[in-house]
Write a protein that holds these residues in place. Structure first.
Motif, short mmCIF file in Angstrom:
data_model
loop_
_atom_site.label_atom_id
_atom_site.label_comp_id
_atom_site.label_asym_id
_atom_site.label_seq_id
_atom_site.Cartn_x
_atom_site.Cartn_y
_atom_site.Cartn_z
N CYS A 300 -1.57 5.60 3.51
CA CYS A 300 -2.17 6.73 4.20
C CYS A 300 -3.58 6.94 3.65
O CYS A 300 -3.91 6.45 2.58
CB CYS A 300 -1.31 7.99 4.03
N PRO A 301 -4.44 7.67 4.37
CA PRO A 301 -5.82 7.83 3.89
C PRO A 301 -5.93 8.83 2.74
O PRO A 301 -6.96 8.91 2.08
CB PRO A 301 -6.56 8.35 5.13
N GLY A 302 -4.85 9.59 2.52
CA GLY A 302 -4.94 10.67 1.53
C GLY A 302 -5.62 11.88 2.15
O GLY A 302 -6.33 11.75 3.16
N CYS A 303 -5.36 13.05 1.61
CA CYS A 303 -5.99 14.27 2.12
C CYS A 303 -5.85 15.33 1.04
O CYS A 303 -5.50 15.01 -0.09
CB CYS A 303 -5.34 14.71 3.43
N ARG A 305 -3.60 17.24 0.44
CA ARG A 305 -2.25 17.41 -0.09
C ARG A 305 -2.01 16.52 -1.31
O ARG A 305 -0.99 16.62 -1.97
CB ARG A 305 -1.22 17.09 0.98
N THR A 306 -2.93 15.58 -1.55
CA THR A 306 -2.78 14.76 -2.76
C THR A 306 -4.13 14.73 -3.46
O THR A 306 -5.08 14.14 -2.98
CB THR A 306 -2.26 13.35 -2.46
N MET A 344 2.41 5.62 0.20
CA MET A 344 2.06 6.88 0.87
C MET A 344 1.83 8.00 -0.13
O MET A 344 2.44 8.02 -1.21
CB MET A 344 3.16 7.25 1.85
N GLY A 345 0.97 8.95 0.26
CA GLY A 345 0.49 9.95 -0.69
C GLY A 345 1.30 11.21 -0.84
O GLY A 345 1.15 11.91 -1.83
N CYS A 346 2.18 11.55 0.12
CA CYS A 346 2.96 12.78 -0.05
C CYS A 346 4.15 12.78 0.89
O CYS A 346 4.35 11.85 1.67
CB CYS A 346 2.08 14.02 0.14
N VAL A 348 4.75 14.45 3.54
CA VAL A 348 4.58 14.72 4.97
C VAL A 348 4.95 13.49 5.82
O VAL A 348 5.81 13.55 6.68
CB VAL A 348 3.15 15.20 5.29
N ASN A 349 4.25 12.37 5.54
CA ASN A 349 4.55 11.14 6.28
C ASN A 349 5.13 10.06 5.39
O ASN A 349 5.44 8.96 5.87
CB ASN A 349 3.28 10.59 6.95
N GLY A 350 5.19 10.33 4.09
CA GLY A 350 5.59 9.30 3.13
C GLY A 350 6.97 8.72 3.41
O GLY A 350 7.09 7.50 3.63
S1 SF4 Z 1 0.98 11.26 3.86
FE1 SF4 Z 1 0.45 13.19 2.87
S2 SF4 Z 1 -1.26 12.68 1.51
FE2 SF4 Z 1 -1.11 11.01 2.98
S3 SF4 Z 1 -2.54 11.65 4.57
FE3 SF4 Z 1 -0.49 12.31 5.21
S4 SF4 Z 1 -0.39 14.45 4.52
FE4 SF4 Z 1 -2.11 13.49 3.41
#
Ligand code: SF4
Length: 409
Positions: A300-303, A305-306, A344-346, A348-350
């Motif tokens: 994921c691109p990260g945002c 939330r991480t 994946m970073g969190c 939400v979609n991890g």
């Molecule tokens: S998976 Fe989580 S950290 Fe990654 S872009 Fe989606 S919301 Fe942001």
């Protein structure tokens, strides 16, 4: 439309050394050196690097007597190192002379690239072109008739521009330029055939530097012949601009089934690796589902939330690890090149994205419990925590590969 439903344009298969181009053969990745060909040692090294990165054909410029003399040494040096990649000689202006004077060069190359705009003028041009084609016939080599809009056949340009100006429905400037390129490629291919070169020894290209121009010229070329086609955006440029422009043009054409071999003409950043053009070519084909070369990391691109860069580093390390393993894995674990790994970073979609991958990890975002569930084939298998998540995940990837692609798997 899935890749398996994607129809390739029907083209004649051409053998270049031991590599098949066109017909039902997969789209071939090729590249070009930027060393001085006369410097055999440097050229051997770069050809070997490009081949190791995945280039299935490598082109070298043959522009001088010194370069022509070095070609056989380069071939020998590569063979000694076990690098059996076919070599393509890029000829302009003096190709006929060099191939005639250095038969060992003519023999060592697997394909000659001839630019019809850089052969000569008038009768002299016809003679030189014929001489190169006769040499290709004599040595049983493939030929690419490579038209480039930066060096178009000026006599043809003048003639077709005049005819167009006198036409009752003249084409606009872009249209007539593309038409001249297609006519140049097809006329020269037919002349080569008339001189005895088989259709199965001819590849065509019409390179332009504008994305829409390239798409237009190849659509026209493909609709009017069944010669194998070499695709590439010429002078694509540096960095992301070169990658984006090349991808935009080639993706449209490949999606329409046009193109049998591709080259990405990136200008390397100072000190940058020449092999980047090979990696980009592979990534275009793999992301379109046309071929698989190396397991892909879905990240994921990260945002917001991480807040940590840990997952970015992990994604990068895993991609590098997978690339580094491929020389060993490709023989040992058939099919591993199509594997997907999610980082994946969190939450939400991890978990969702990780479940779609062969193996995936969902790292903790800010405010989440610092644990990282791992999924294999859609099922949660283990939850990692602590300071060694990266190493432990890498070990899990290696075990997954052994179990699913090894002899037992
Ligand atoms: S998976 Fe989580 S950290 Fe990654 S872009 Fe989606 S919301 Fe942001």
């Amino acid at each position: 439309m899935s890749s398996s439903q994607m129809m390739r344009a029907s083209t004649v298969t051409v053998r270049v050394g031991g590599v098949m181009v066109g017909g039902s053969a997969p789209v071939v990745v090729q590249s070009m050196t930027n060393t001085d060909t006369a410097d055999a040692a440097a050229t051997i090294n770069q050809v070997a690097q490009l081949h190791k990165a995945g280039s299935e054909l490598v082109r070298i410029t043959v522009n001088t007597e010194e370069a022509a003399r070095a070609v056989a040494t380069i071939r020998e040096g590569l063979d000694k190192r076990g690098v059996n990649v076919p070599l393509v000689g890029d000829f302009h202006f003096n190709g006929h002379k060099l191939l005639q004077k250095y038969p060992e060069c003519a023999e060592a190359l697997d394909k000659y690239r001839i630019n019809p705009g850089n052969v000569g003028r008038g009768a002299n041009r016809d003679e030189k072109f014929a001489s190169m084609i006769e040499l290709a016939c004599r040595y049983d080599k493939a030929v690419r008739i490579g038209v480039n809009w930066g060096s178009m056949d000026q006599e043809l340009v003048v003639r077709m521009m005049d005819e167009n100006a006198q036409s009752s429905q003249p084409l606009d400037n872009d249209q007539i330029t593309r038409e001249i390129m297609v006519v140049s490629a097809l006329d020269n291919a037919r002349r080569a055939e008339a001189l005895g070169l088989g259709r199965d020894r001819i590849i065509l290209s019409c390179k332009m530097s504008g994305v829409q121009d390239l798409i237009g010229v190849y659509r026209a070329l493909s609709s009017r012949c069944d010669y194998a086609l070499h695709l590439g955006l010429t002078e694509a440029g540096m960095g992301s601009k070169g990658i984006v422009s090349s991808t935009a043009a080639l993706a449209v054409l490949l999606q329409e089934g046009i193109g049998d071999t591709i080259r990405i003409s990136l200008t390397p950043e100072p000190g940058g690796a020449r092999t980047q053009e090979v990696q980009v070519a592979q990534e275009i084909l793999q992301s379109m589902g046309l071929r698989s070369f190396t397991p892909m990391v879905i990240a994921c691109p990260g945002c917001g939330r991480t807040s940590s860069v840990f997952f970015q580093q992990l994604a990068q390390e895993i991609q590098q690890y997978l690339r580094d393993q491929m020389p060993l894995w490709s023989g040992k674990y058939p099919g591993v090149e199509a594997m997907n790994v999610a980082v994946m970073g969190c939450v939400v979609n991890g978990p969702g994205e990780s479940k779609h991958a062969n193996i995936g990890i969902s790292l903790p975002g800010s405010g989440e419990v610092p644990v990282a569930p791992v999924y294999e084939d859609g099922e949660k298998t283990v939850t990692l925590k602590g300071d060694h998540i990266a190493q432990e995940f890498q070990a899990l990837v290696a075990q997954y590969v052994e179990r699913h692609y090894g002899a037992k798997g």
